[in-house]
Design an enzyme around this catalytic site. Sequence first.
Site, PDB file in Angstrom:
ATOM      1  N   HIS A   1       0.662  -1.208  -0.085  1.00  0.00           N
ATOM      2  CA  HIS A   1      -0.006   0.022  -0.078  1.00  0.00           C
ATOM      3  C   HIS A   1       0.873   1.315   0.062  1.00  0.00           C
ATOM      4  O   HIS A   1       0.398   2.442  -0.166  1.00  0.00           O
ATOM      5  CB  HIS A   1      -0.825  -0.053   1.180  1.00  0.00           C
TER       6      HIS A   1
ATOM      7  N   ASP B  72       0.040  -7.722   1.256  1.00  0.00           N
ATOM      8  CA  ASP B  72       0.740  -6.248   1.310  1.00  0.00           C
ATOM      9  C   ASP B  72       2.243  -6.332   1.190  1.00  0.00           C
ATOM     10  O   ASP B  72       2.996  -5.562   2.125  1.00  0.00           O
ATOM     11  CB  ASP B  72       0.051  -5.942   2.768  1.00  0.00           C
TER      12      ASP B  72
ATOM     13  N   SER C  45       4.919   2.377   7.681  1.00  0.00           N
ATOM     14  CA  SER C  45       4.701   1.153   7.100  1.00  0.00           C
ATOM     15  C   SER C  45       5.955   0.669   5.963  1.00  0.00           C
ATOM     16  O   SER C  45       6.672   1.513   5.357  1.00  0.00           O
ATOM     17  CB  SER C  45       3.357   1.678   6.156  1.00  0.00           C
TER      18      SER C  45
END
Length: 541
Positions: free
Chosen positions: A287, A322, A402
Amino acid sequence: MTAPDDARETGPSEPAPRDGERTVEAVVRPPAAAGTGGDDVVFARPAGATGSFAPPERPRPAAVPAQPPASPAQAAAFGRPPAVPGSFAGDRPTPPPRPVAPPPPEAVLRAFRARAGQAGLQEPPGGRPGRRRTSAGPWWKPDAKSDPWRDPHAPAGLTGPAVFEEESEQEGPVVVDRKGRKKLRLRDLSVRVAFLVVLAVLLAGALGGGVGYLLTREASETPLLAPGTTLSETDEGISREPGSVSDIAGRVTPAVVSIEVRIGDAGATGSGVVIDGEGGYIVTNNHVISGADGVDGAEIRAVFSDGSGSAARIVGRDPASDIAVVKVERPGLVTASLGNSDDVVVGDPVVAIGSPLGLAGTVTSGIVSALDRPVRLAGEGSDTNAVISAVQTDAPINPGNSGGALVDATGAVIGINTAIASLGGGSVGLGFAIPIDTARDVAEQLIATGSAVHATLGVNTRSVTDGTRDGALVLNVEPGSPAAQAGIREQDVVIAVDDQAVGSSEELVVAVDAHDPGDVVTIELVRNGSSTTVQATLAEA
């Protein structure tokens, strides 16, 4: 009625009482003893007088008339019945005899009995008191004849209110006013006392003024600049033991990069971990870079810990896990050591390194608070739709972490930070990382082929519970899928996969994804209230 001979005497000329008439017998005072005052002569009965001490002018009381005989009606109502002789208590039972007290002990008799030749009670320890006043001499004050409290015929009367002496007439500095309050009258103070009071007031004022001056005065100004000033410093060095947060950060931070994504005028920041320094491969979250894939003019840039940066290209990305891999043309990068997530236990200390809020090289610490936590990932503006079996940590993680590294006490990467759970959207919450075993497997597939393969059962489910047991309710079954071939139907509830309990739809996805395509799994499900098992051969997603 006559009194005992030793108490009363009747006068020689007193007539005998008549029937029905009361007589008043007076006590004759004996002659005054020699040596007594004249009061006894004044208050004695005159010679030849009889009767009481009542004044002559007071009339004697009339004789009490005899009671008339009772009428026949009264005699019939209150008289004794003819058949009842004697009193009315003739039939009352005789009371028991009163107990006789035992004789006192011999010791008590010896202590309290009278001495030989002595009658009656013993004398008190201090001896017999002096002669008490008797009726022969009750007056012991010279003003007894004029004392109204001893005169039964003295008239009573009211007087005026209490009168207080005027303050001007009272002596001394302390006076009492009309309300009984004490006051200090300064005019009666002596000169010496007044002088001492004034002196005390002056000394108190002088002392207070001196203290106020000392507390409020300003020190004299010193020069503003002082050339040659040297500040002190400690000679002891700070100990940084191996395994400390500072030691881990110093070794791992060079292998963690910031990922900057720019699409037109918009931009975003994430983190990445160098997994192959010679090939320039960096692992990050899908993402983080998915918005730039296939977009003209999109730019991805990796910024290293020394501040330098390089353009990065997308090698491959996997929305189902992911995980994504990018490549930079910069050989000789510091490579992170990848650990084994199966060796991690709850409570292990961990360090999170990344670029939260765009602040590169940020280090936070915490512990592993849970393992195998099913977490569904779905980022806005991204095609990520994954369910991971996450490593949960309380190390502060914010947006921008992230793709960064979650490191254990040895400096090995055990997870890729990917999500946070917080009421306020910040670090006051919990963080989740993709286990490094999963990230390594997917990254190897992406580097080798550009894509990753996952196993699938071919069902859509949602979490349900009956209050006793949880499971995944089958909403629909894809035609020709492994689930359809195994006989799984809609409204079935999957509760286990290969003896691994399934309590939610997320746990079912994690349990299936742990296998490879082609594996045969045993699925336990509940259908129409009864439990059954089926065999399914997983297919490639």
